[in-house]
Design a protein around this motif. Structure first.
Motif, PDB file in Angstrom:
ATOM      1  N   MET A 252       0.831  -1.211   0.000  1.00 25.47           N
ATOM      2  CA  MET A 252       0.000   0.000   0.000  1.00 25.47           C
ATOM      3  C   MET A 252       0.864   1.259   0.000  1.00 25.47           C
ATOM      4  O   MET A 252       0.536   2.243  -0.689  1.00 25.47           O
ATOM      5  N   THR A 253       1.943   1.231   0.752  1.00 25.01           N
ATOM      6  CA  THR A 253       2.836   2.389   0.788  1.00 25.01           C
ATOM      7  C   THR A 253       3.435   2.646  -0.593  1.00 25.01           C
ATOM      8  O   THR A 253       3.486   3.795  -1.066  1.00 25.01           O
ATOM      9  N   ALA A 254       3.881   1.580  -1.246  1.00 24.09           N
ATOM     10  CA  ALA A 254       4.465   1.725  -2.588  1.00 24.09           C
ATOM     11  C   ALA A 254       3.409   2.152  -3.605  1.00 24.09           C
ATOM     12  O   ALA A 254       3.674   2.980  -4.491  1.00 24.09           O
ATOM     13  N   LEU A 255       2.213   1.582  -3.492  1.00 25.05           N
ATOM     14  CA  LEU A 255       1.136   1.927  -4.432  1.00 25.05           C
ATOM     15  C   LEU A 255       0.721   3.385  -4.262  1.00 25.05           C
ATOM     16  O   LEU A 255       0.452   4.089  -5.254  1.00 25.05           O
ATOM     17  N   ASN A 256       0.670   3.857  -3.017  1.00 28.72           N
ATOM     18  CA  ASN A 256       0.354   5.278  -2.799  1.00 28.72           C
ATOM     19  C   ASN A 256       1.414   6.184  -3.423  1.00 28.72           C
ATOM     20  O   ASN A 256       1.083   7.215  -4.023  1.00 28.72           O
ATOM     21  N   ALA A 257       2.682   5.803  -3.281  1.00 24.51           N
ATOM     22  CA  ALA A 257       3.757   6.623  -3.863  1.00 24.51           C
ATOM     23  C   ALA A 257       3.660   6.636  -5.383  1.00 24.51           C
ATOM     24  O   ALA A 257       3.833   7.690  -6.024  1.00 24.51           O
ATOM     25  N   MET A 283      -6.327  10.981  -2.078  1.00 27.06           N
ATOM     26  CA  MET A 283      -4.938  10.575  -1.820  1.00 27.06           C
ATOM     27  C   MET A 283      -4.636  10.626  -0.325  1.00 27.06           C
ATOM     28  O   MET A 283      -3.955   9.740   0.222  1.00 27.06           O
ATOM     29  N   ALA A 284      -5.174  11.643   0.351  1.00 28.74           N
ATOM     30  CA  ALA A 284      -4.958  11.757   1.802  1.00 28.74           C
ATOM     31  C   ALA A 284      -5.606  10.589   2.538  1.00 28.74           C
ATOM     32  O   ALA A 284      -5.031  10.013   3.475  1.00 28.74           O
ATOM     33  N   GLU A 285      -6.799  10.197   2.100  1.00 33.32           N
ATOM     34  CA  GLU A 285      -7.484   9.054   2.732  1.00 33.32           C
ATOM     35  C   GLU A 285      -6.703   7.757   2.521  1.00 33.32           C
ATOM     36  O   GLU A 285      -6.636   6.899   3.404  1.00 33.32           O
ATOM     37  N   MET A 286      -6.105   7.611   1.345  1.00 32.97           N
ATOM     38  CA  MET A 286      -5.301   6.410   1.066  1.00 32.97           C
ATOM     39  C   MET A 286      -4.067   6.368   1.963  1.00 32.97           C
ATOM     40  O   MET A 286      -3.677   5.304   2.471  1.00 32.97           O
ATOM     41  N   ALA A 287      -3.438   7.522   2.162  1.00 33.45           N
ATOM     42  CA  ALA A 287      -2.255   7.585   3.032  1.00 33.45           C
ATOM     43  C   ALA A 287      -2.625   7.249   4.475  1.00 33.45           C
ATOM     44  O   ALA A 287      -1.890   6.532   5.176  1.00 33.45           O
ATOM     45  N   ILE A 288      -3.775   7.764   4.938  1.00 34.79           N
ATOM     46  CA  ILE A 288      -4.229   7.463   6.304  1.00 34.79           C
ATOM     47  C   ILE A 288      -4.513   5.972   6.450  1.00 34.79           C
ATOM     48  O   ILE A 288      -4.146   5.343   7.454  1.00 34.79           O
ATOM     49  N   ALA A 289      -5.150   5.378   5.439  1.00 30.24           N
ATOM     50  CA  ALA A 289      -5.461   3.937   5.490  1.00 30.24           C
ATOM     51  C   ALA A 289      -4.183   3.117   5.611  1.00 30.24           C
ATOM     52  O   ALA A 289      -4.124   2.136   6.371  1.00 30.24           O
ATOM     53  N   ALA A 290      -3.138   3.504   4.883  1.00 30.72           N
ATOM     54  CA  ALA A 290      -1.870   2.761   4.942  1.00 30.72           C
ATOM     55  C   ALA A 290      -1.207   2.908   6.305  1.00 30.72           C
ATOM     56  O   ALA A 290      -0.685   1.931   6.860  1.00 30.72           O
ATOM     57  N   GLU A 291      -1.234   4.125   6.861  1.00 32.87           N
ATOM     58  CA  GLU A 291      -0.583   4.339   8.154  1.00 32.87           C
ATOM     59  C   GLU A 291      -1.326   3.649   9.293  1.00 32.87           C
ATOM     60  O   GLU A 291      -0.708   3.082  10.206  1.00 32.87           O
ATOM     61  N   GLN A 292      -2.656   3.682   9.243  1.00 37.05           N
ATOM     62  CA  GLN A 292      -3.416   2.965  10.268  1.00 37.05           C
ATOM     63  C   GLN A 292      -3.206   1.457  10.140  1.00 37.05           C
ATOM     64  O   GLN A 292      -3.152   0.733  11.140  1.00 37.05           O
ATOM     65  N   SER A 293      -3.048   0.986   8.906  1.00 38.99           N
ATOM     66  CA  SER A 293      -2.759  -0.434   8.687  1.00 38.99           C
ATOM     67  C   SER A 293      -1.397  -0.798   9.256  1.00 38.99           C
ATOM     68  O   SER A 293      -1.212  -1.906   9.792  1.00 38.99           O
ATOM     69  N   ARG A 294      -0.442   0.116   9.161  1.00 33.96           N
ATOM     70  CA  ARG A 294       0.886  -0.147   9.732  1.00 33.96           C
ATOM     71  C   ARG A 294       0.788  -0.351  11.252  1.00 33.96           C
ATOM     72  O   ARG A 294       1.438  -1.241  11.806  1.00 33.96           O
ATOM     73  N   SER A 295      -0.046   0.443  11.909  1.00 29.22           N
ATOM     74  CA  SER A 295      -0.223   0.272  13.351  1.00 29.22           C
ATOM     75  C   SER A 295      -0.826  -1.084  13.668  1.00 29.22           C
ATOM     76  O   SER A 295      -0.407  -1.779  14.604  1.00 29.22           O
TER      77      SER A 295
END
Length: 380
Positions: A252-257, A283-295
């Motif tokens: 997800m991190t790579a796909l967002n980038a 794009m902001a929602e996608m970044a939040i989804a990836a960071e919450q997934s990391r947690s």
């Protein structure tokens, strides 16, 4: 609690990242996916040299004394480049299972082979019609003299086409859905009566159907306790789920980038489409989804080695259920913002989305893990 990686963990991550950036680009991966094995044995040898294959095992078992958090770091980094090597099947699932329940002789032989890069091992547990039920084992093992005779069918066995050894679950007593009565056996896929039919999944990774017809194994093939293998299998699969969650975070991190870069380059009405506020919000929602997934993935990794089944299940299933929803949003939004290009074989975004889709259904989909998470709350 300090969630920062140690210096050693950062060094491992950096070493793997440099290797993947240099030798595992998009075109190189496409060529590897089309090769006979479907993965790179040269890359696998490099993983062994970097210590990645020994990383999560204790020093007494020939490992480097790591744990599921270390495996998480590797899986997340492998996810960023969609690496095809069977690290999840051999190291995270089968390797941890051998370390957990194997005899000293089995650990020396099998774990020694895995950590040295000479041996690939897969867990053959899931069966047709099981619907993620880990207790469903219809494959039978009948005592014959000092050994056993195995008959049955295992489905979608990850890494099976290239596996040097299979860890096969079979029923030695009880009915198909009983928790007790399951035993693990180490089976040579080249033994008489074993048929492995390999295929390529949607995401380019290899799996296979394993059919056993009157397969004879010796008494020394038993891995762990007779009739008592389920608890070990569940721990190994939960570690696998934690690894998949970490891999999904990397993807997800790579796909967002990749998507953000596309929004900066693709122009409409004379300006980059990334200037449009609606796409910036997505794009902001996608970044939040990836960071919450990391947690959530971090929590799953921290609990994956726990012998408290309820605590482990709650963390792992909670993470898999949440990340299953997040990866769907990130994947679908990325494809939509790429337009028609988002589903073409020539663009990495399409391959990221395919792998995320497969991760969502591996070892249980979102609905399954929501139900499992709910069950753990009711019994707490």
């Amino acid at each position: 609690m300090d969630f920062n990686f140690s210096e050693e963990q950062v060094a491992i991550q950096d070493s793997l990242r440099r290797f993947l950036t240099k030798d595992y680009g998009f075109e190189q991966r496409r060529a590897i996916a089309k090769s006979a094995d479907g993965f790179s044995r040269e890359a696998w040898a490099t993983y062994a040299e970097l210590g990645l294959l020994a990383l999560p095992f204790s020093e007494e078992h020939g490992g480097l004394g790591g744990n599921s958090v270390d495996a998480m770091i590797v899986m997340e980094t492998l996810g960023t480049n969609l690496a095809l090597e069977p690290y999840l099947a051999t190291v995270v699932v089968a390797g941890s299972l051998i370390a957990d329940v194997g005899s000293d002789a089995q650990r020396d032989k099998l774990l020694g082979g895995i950590t040295g890069g000479e041996l690939l091992v897969s867990l053959a547990h899931q069966e047709p019609g099981a619907r993620y039920n880990r207790q469903h084992v219809a494959t039978s093992a009948k005592k014959e003299g000092d050994g056993w005779v195995l008959n049955g069918h295992k489905a979608v066995v990850l890494g099976a086409p290239s596996a040097d050894q299979l860890l096969v679950s079979a029923r030695t007593s009880g009915a198909a859905f009983d928790a007790n009565g399951i035993t693990l056996f180490v089976v040579d896929p080249k033994a008489a009566g074993v048929t492995v039919t390999g295929y390529t999944n949607q995401d380019g990774q290899r799996a296979g159907e394993v059919v056993l017809k009157n397969v004879k194994v010796g008494a020394d093939a038993v891995l762990g306790k007779v009739d008592g293998a389920l608890a070990g299998i569940e721990r190994a699969i939960d570690r696998g789920i934690a690894g998949l969650c970490a891999e999904a975070v990397g993807i997800m991190t790579a796909l967002n980038a990749t998507t953000l870069d596309y929004l900066k380059q693709r122009k409409q009405f004379g300006v980059p489409i990334g200037k449009f506020q609606a796409l910036q919000h997505r794009m902001a929602e996608m970044a939040i989804a990836a960071e919450q997934s990391r947690s959530m993935a971090t929590l799953a990794a921290l609990r994956a080695d726990s012998t408290d089944a309820a605590e482990r299940s709650r963390a792992v299933s909670g993470a898999k259920a949440y990340i299953g929803q997040a990866l769907r949003k990130v994947g679908q939004d990325a494809v939509q913002m790429h337009g028609g290009m988002g589903v073409t074989d020539e663009l990495m975004a399409a391959h990221y989305f395919k792998r995320l889709t497969i991760i969502n259904s591996t070892f249980g989909d979102t609905d399954h893990h929501l139900a499992r998470f709910s069950d753990t709350l009711l019994t707490a």
